[in-house]
Design a protein around this motif. Structure first.
Motif, PDB file in Angstrom:
ATOM      1  N   GLN A   1     -15.308   9.035  15.116  1.00 33.68           N
ATOM      2  CA  GLN A   1     -14.555   8.983  13.868  1.00 33.68           C
ATOM      3  C   GLN A   1     -14.520   7.547  13.353  1.00 33.68           C
ATOM      4  OE1 GLN A   1     -13.857  11.721  12.448  1.00 33.68           O
ATOM      5  NE2 GLN A   1     -12.191  12.884  13.417  1.00 33.68           N
ATOM      6  N   VAL A   2     -14.712   7.394  12.050  1.00 32.46           N
ATOM      7  CA  VAL A   2     -14.665   6.096  11.404  1.00 32.46           C
ATOM      8  C   VAL A   2     -13.337   5.954  10.680  1.00 32.46           C
ATOM      9  CG1 VAL A   2     -15.654   4.616   9.637  1.00 32.46           C
ATOM     10  CG2 VAL A   2     -17.146   5.933  11.146  1.00 32.46           C
ATOM     11  N   GLN A   3     -12.706   4.814  10.868  1.00 35.32           N
ATOM     12  CA  GLN A   3     -11.444   4.532  10.199  1.00 35.32           C
ATOM     13  C   GLN A   3     -11.479   3.157   9.556  1.00 35.32           C
ATOM     14  OE1 GLN A   3      -8.686   5.170  13.531  1.00 35.32           O
ATOM     15  NE2 GLN A   3      -7.824   6.887  12.382  1.00 35.32           N
ATOM     16  N   LEU A   4     -10.862   3.047   8.388  1.00 38.22           N
ATOM     17  CA  LEU A   4     -10.674   1.780   7.713  1.00 38.22           C
ATOM     18  C   LEU A   4      -9.175   1.537   7.603  1.00 38.22           C
ATOM     19  CD1 LEU A   4     -13.663   2.340   6.968  1.00 38.22           C
ATOM     20  CD2 LEU A   4     -13.179   1.360   4.719  1.00 38.22           C
ATOM     21  N   VAL A   5      -8.707   0.456   8.190  1.00 40.52           N
ATOM     22  CA  VAL A   5      -7.293   0.143   8.209  1.00 40.52           C
ATOM     23  C   VAL A   5      -7.037  -1.128   7.420  1.00 40.52           C
ATOM     24  CG1 VAL A   5      -5.282  -0.343   9.638  1.00 40.52           C
ATOM     25  CG2 VAL A   5      -7.012   1.270  10.437  1.00 40.52           C
ATOM     26  N   GLU A   6      -6.206  -1.016   6.387  1.00 38.87           N
ATOM     27  CA  GLU A   6      -5.891  -2.135   5.519  1.00 38.87           C
ATOM     28  C   GLU A   6      -4.569  -2.781   5.913  1.00 38.87           C
ATOM     29  OE1 GLU A   6      -7.961  -0.113   1.560  1.00 38.87           O
ATOM     30  OE2 GLU A   6      -5.783  -0.367   1.686  1.00 38.87           O
ATOM     31  N   SER A   7      -4.440  -4.044   5.562  1.00 36.36           N
ATOM     32  CA  SER A   7      -3.204  -4.772   5.789  1.00 36.36           C
ATOM     33  C   SER A   7      -3.127  -5.937   4.814  1.00 36.36           C
ATOM     34  CB  SER A   7      -3.111  -5.287   7.229  1.00 36.36           C
ATOM     35  OG  SER A   7      -4.161  -6.190   7.514  1.00 36.36           O
ATOM     36  N   GLY A   8      -1.931  -6.486   4.653  1.00 35.19           N
ATOM     37  CA  GLY A   8      -1.760  -7.675   3.845  1.00 35.19           C
ATOM     38  C   GLY A   8      -1.088  -7.476   2.504  1.00 35.19           C
ATOM     39  N   GLY A   9      -0.853  -6.241   2.107  1.00 35.71           N
ATOM     40  CA  GLY A   9      -0.195  -5.999   0.839  1.00 35.71           C
ATOM     41  C   GLY A   9       1.269  -6.390   0.894  1.00 35.71           C
ATOM     42  N   GLY A  10       1.885  -6.451  -0.281  1.00 38.78           N
ATOM     43  CA  GLY A  10       3.290  -6.800  -0.329  1.00 38.78           C
ATOM     44  C   GLY A  10       3.730  -7.210  -1.712  1.00 38.78           C
ATOM     45  N   LEU A  11       4.905  -7.810  -1.769  1.00 40.52           N
ATOM     46  CA  LEU A  11       5.508  -8.266  -3.013  1.00 40.52           C
ATOM     47  C   LEU A  11       5.332  -9.770  -3.148  1.00 40.52           C
ATOM     48  CD1 LEU A  11       7.345  -7.737  -5.506  1.00 40.52           C
ATOM     49  CD2 LEU A  11       9.292  -8.129  -3.981  1.00 40.52           C
ATOM     50  N   VAL A  12       4.790 -10.192  -4.284  1.00 36.83           N
ATOM     51  CA  VAL A  12       4.589 -11.614  -4.540  1.00 36.83           C
ATOM     52  C   VAL A  12       5.003 -11.941  -5.969  1.00 36.83           C
ATOM     53  CG1 VAL A  12       2.725 -11.869  -2.863  1.00 36.83           C
ATOM     54  CG2 VAL A  12       2.191 -11.267  -5.228  1.00 36.83           C
ATOM     55  N   GLN A  13       5.301 -13.206  -6.201  1.00 40.69           N
ATOM     56  CA  GLN A  13       5.655 -13.667  -7.538  1.00 40.69           C
ATOM     57  C   GLN A  13       4.405 -14.000  -8.340  1.00 40.69           C
ATOM     58  OE1 GLN A  13       8.413 -16.919  -7.293  1.00 40.69           O
ATOM     59  NE2 GLN A  13      10.010 -15.706  -6.312  1.00 40.69           N
ATOM     60  N   PRO A  14       4.499 -13.947  -9.662  1.00 40.37           N
ATOM     61  CA  PRO A  14       3.356 -14.358 -10.486  1.00 40.37           C
ATOM     62  C   PRO A  14       2.904 -15.762 -10.112  1.00 40.37           C
ATOM     63  CG  PRO A  14       5.018 -13.315 -11.839  1.00 40.37           C
ATOM     64  CD  PRO A  14       5.637 -13.506 -10.479  1.00 40.37           C
ATOM     65  N   GLY A  15       1.593 -15.929 -10.031  1.00 37.66           N
ATOM     66  CA  GLY A  15       1.035 -17.207  -9.629  1.00 37.66           C
ATOM     67  C   GLY A  15       0.875 -17.365  -8.137  1.00 37.66           C
ATOM     68  N   GLY A  16       1.401 -16.429  -7.382  1.00 41.78           N
ATOM     69  CA  GLY A  16       1.319 -16.485  -5.944  1.00 41.78           C
ATOM     70  C   GLY A  16      -0.007 -15.996  -5.406  1.00 41.78           C
ATOM     71  N   SER A  17      -0.116 -15.982  -4.087  1.00 44.38           N
ATOM     72  CA  SER A  17      -1.350 -15.590  -3.420  1.00 44.38           C
ATOM     73  C   SER A  17      -1.086 -14.542  -2.353  1.00 44.38           C
ATOM     74  CB  SER A  17      -2.020 -16.802  -2.770  1.00 44.38           C
ATOM     75  OG  SER A  17      -2.399 -17.769  -3.732  1.00 44.38           O
ATOM     76  N   LEU A  18      -2.119 -13.779  -2.068  1.00 45.62           N
ATOM     77  CA  LEU A  18      -2.050 -12.743  -1.060  1.00 45.62           C
ATOM     78  C   LEU A  18      -3.453 -12.537  -0.510  1.00 45.62           C
ATOM     79  CD1 LEU A  18       0.452 -11.070  -0.159  1.00 45.62           C
ATOM     80  CD2 LEU A  18      -0.391  -9.222  -1.603  1.00 45.62           C
ATOM     81  N   ARG A  19      -3.534 -12.217   0.763  1.00 42.27           N
ATOM     82  CA  ARG A  19      -4.830 -11.956   1.388  1.00 42.27           C
ATOM     83  C   ARG A  19      -4.830 -10.575   2.018  1.00 42.27           C
ATOM     84  NH1 ARG A  19      -7.787 -14.423   6.745  1.00 42.27           N
ATOM     85  NH2 ARG A  19      -9.938 -14.434   5.948  1.00 42.27           N
ATOM     86  N   LEU A  20      -5.718  -9.723   1.542  1.00 40.24           N
ATOM     87  CA  LEU A  20      -5.855  -8.376   2.074  1.00 40.24           C
ATOM     88  C   LEU A  20      -6.968  -8.336   3.108  1.00 40.24           C
ATOM     89  CD1 LEU A  20      -5.627  -6.240  -1.202  1.00 40.24           C
ATOM     90  CD2 LEU A  20      -3.770  -7.121   0.230  1.00 40.24           C
ATOM     91  N   SER A  21      -6.772  -7.509   4.123  1.00 42.13           N
ATOM     92  CA  SER A  21      -7.775  -7.322   5.156  1.00 42.13           C
ATOM     93  C   SER A  21      -8.029  -5.836   5.340  1.00 42.13           C
ATOM     94  CB  SER A  21      -7.317  -7.925   6.488  1.00 42.13           C
ATOM     95  OG  SER A  21      -7.085  -9.308   6.376  1.00 42.13           O
ATOM     96  N   CYS A  22      -9.246  -5.500   5.706  1.00 44.24           N
ATOM     97  CA  CYS A  22      -9.604  -4.120   5.992  1.00 44.24           C
ATOM     98  C   CYS A  22     -10.608  -4.108   7.125  1.00 44.24           C
ATOM     99  CB  CYS A  22     -10.182  -3.437   4.751  1.00 44.24           C
ATOM    100  SG  CYS A  22     -10.717  -1.734   5.031  1.00 44.24           S
ATOM    101  N   ALA A  23     -10.217  -3.528   8.242  1.00 42.54           N
ATOM    102  CA  ALA A  23     -11.063  -3.481   9.424  1.00 42.54           C
ATOM    103  C   ALA A  23     -11.579  -2.070   9.660  1.00 42.54           C
ATOM    104  CB  ALA A  23     -10.291  -3.968  10.639  1.00 42.54           C
ATOM    105  N   ALA A  24     -12.866  -1.962   9.869  1.00 49.38           N
ATOM    106  CA  ALA A  24     -13.495  -0.680  10.164  1.00 49.38           C
ATOM    107  C   ALA A  24     -13.677  -0.519  11.663  1.00 49.38           C
ATOM    108  CB  ALA A  24     -14.841  -0.565   9.460  1.00 49.38           C
ATOM    109  N   SER A  25     -13.456   0.686  12.147  1.00 53.82           N
ATOM    110  CA  SER A  25     -13.622   0.964  13.562  1.00 53.82           C
ATOM    111  C   SER A  25     -14.177   2.366  13.746  1.00 53.82           C
ATOM    112  CB  SER A  25     -12.301   0.817  14.317  1.00 53.82           C
ATOM    113  OG  SER A  25     -11.341   1.752  13.847  1.00 53.82           O
ATOM    114  N   GLY A  26     -14.683   2.637  14.932  1.00 50.37           N
ATOM    115  CA  GLY A  26     -15.228   3.945  15.235  1.00 50.37           C
ATOM    116  C   GLY A  26     -16.679   3.864  15.650  1.00 50.37           C
TER     117      GLY A  26
END
Length: 119
Positions: A1-26
């Motif tokens: 089975q193949v899975q993609l798991v995301e992380s890093g989302g959230g609440l940020v203010q305008p002008g801010g930064s965020l880094r999303l990650s997605c790891a595949a496994s299986g």
């Protein structure tokens, strides 16, 4: 089975930064193009950025100069560095990957992660 798991989302203010990650496994033989898509309330899902296995990237006009897609093939992971975030970036972000397994090739999606830009 193949899975993609995301992380890093959230609440940020305008002008801010965020880094999303997605790891595949299986049972993965090879990962080709990986990408990020997003869907805001009342709108269709749209492409944000893609990156091929060789590192070629494609970005939506709305995020050029602000977002950067990258990948770590050793970790089967794709990233989305999001800078100078705007209200209109608020959406559910989904990662996608074209993957070859032992039995063939297919396109897979992550579960989605919420990004909210709010003051």
């Amino acid at each position: 089975q193949v899975q993609l798991v995301e992380s890093g989302g959230g609440l940020v203010q305008p002008g801010g930064s965020l880094r999303l990650s997605c790891a595949a496994s299986g049972s993965i033989f090879n990962i080709y193009t990986m990408g990020w898509y997003r869907q805001a309330p009342g709108k269709q899902r749209e492409l944000v950025a893609t990156i091929t296995s060789r590192g070629y990237t494609n970005n939506a006009d709305s995020v050029k100069g602000r977002f950067t897609i990258s990948r770590d093939n050793a970790k089967n992971t794709v990233y989305l560095q999001m800078n100078s975030l705007k209200y209109e970036d608020t959406a559910v972000y989904y990662c996608n990957a074209d993957i070859r397994t032992d039995v063939g090739s297919d396109s897979y999606w992550g579960q989605g992660t919420q990004v909210t830009v709010s003051s």
